[in-house]
Scaffold this active site. Sequence first.
Site, short mmCIF file in Angstrom:
data_model
loop_
_atom_site.label_atom_id
_atom_site.label_comp_id
_atom_site.label_asym_id
_atom_site.label_seq_id
_atom_site.Cartn_x
_atom_site.Cartn_y
_atom_site.Cartn_z
CB SER A 166 -0.96 -0.03 1.22
OG SER A 166 -0.01 0.13 2.53
CB SER A 167 0.64 4.65 -1.21
OG SER A 167 1.04 5.92 -1.01
#
Length: 380
Positions: free
Chosen positions: A99-100
């Site tokens: 994820s970011s």
Amino acid sequence: MSTATKLRATLADRLTEDGTLADPRWSSAARAVPRELFTGSYFLPVPGSVPTHYRPVREGEPGWLEGVYSDETLITQLDGRTRPDDVTEGTVPGNPSSSSTLPSLVLRMWHQLGAEAGHRVLEIGTGTGYSTALGAHRLGDADLTSIEYDTVVGRAAAASLEAAGFAPRLIIGDGLRGDPDGGPYDRLIATCSVRYIPLPWLHQVKPGGRILVTLSGWSYANALALLEVTGPGEATGRFLPGCTSFMIARPHDRPPRPALALLPGEERPSRIDPAKLQSWTGGWVAQLAAPSAERLGAGAEQILWDVSTGSQARTAPNPHGGWTVVQRGPVRLWDRVERAVQQWQDAGEPHQDQFGITVSATGQRVWLGAEDGPGWDLPV
């Protein structure tokens, strides 16, 4: 001014107003690094779906850029393989594996690390590369090394960093082993969680250096710790305010298990309210007491299942008042959890920032209040 630049400035202004961006040099990084180069398409959870399903938001479609510049974590991979562009229609179930992370958390952690120009920094978990780019903007490419476990994720991050004009040293490998060829480092920051502090980190960060990492476990409770290395293989530190969580490093994740079957066992009254495990710190204390257990259930109906021994504990409301617990197996899980939660309650149920950690040649111990207070050994 482009739409992306405006959205980036708006996000930076908001993070400045709420105190996240207290250092103008990190504010400059937040305003300069184009997050859209690092997220591409992403997944959003479908509200109310059980198990959780995810909807892909594809690069360039309406609302995509606004989502990029929301202060939210954007899921970029499921189950270690599925990326948003792999989903041709509808939604998909899965477990997030890359994820970011929401920008406010990333920037807050860079602040907490206390990295300054001239410090050599090792980042564990390149992910999309967004955090790496922020660090490279502030510290310079030459002093930053980042390690990514997943080859596909790492290659994508390298391309994004190059497109954004950054060139830190990047490694594809097991971040839990650190970087034996590149030390010693002044700072280490981890964007994944671990069950215990990996010993190589304690030898690759120089005495007086800092390690910022989230401790987690097989019940997926989390706590952010800032440690100072006091000597080779030794460190001490405190847990920080707030509620920080990260995906657990894949080598530290729980092993596969069969489907849960609830079996009969010994029954007795519970001496604590099982719902205490639903609180942020209460669940973490329970995890410290039973580190090999996975926690399921909710409220008064908790289930603990020890991954290594098969031991079980489950609670339920007693119709006559209070709660009942049923335990079976060689490890009395609820006995351990009860003792730990009662010690925490006796101290006034403090947040994690009242806990500390000591790492030495004899082991790794989390303690409450002071080093000679109640404590629990991490599963090294």
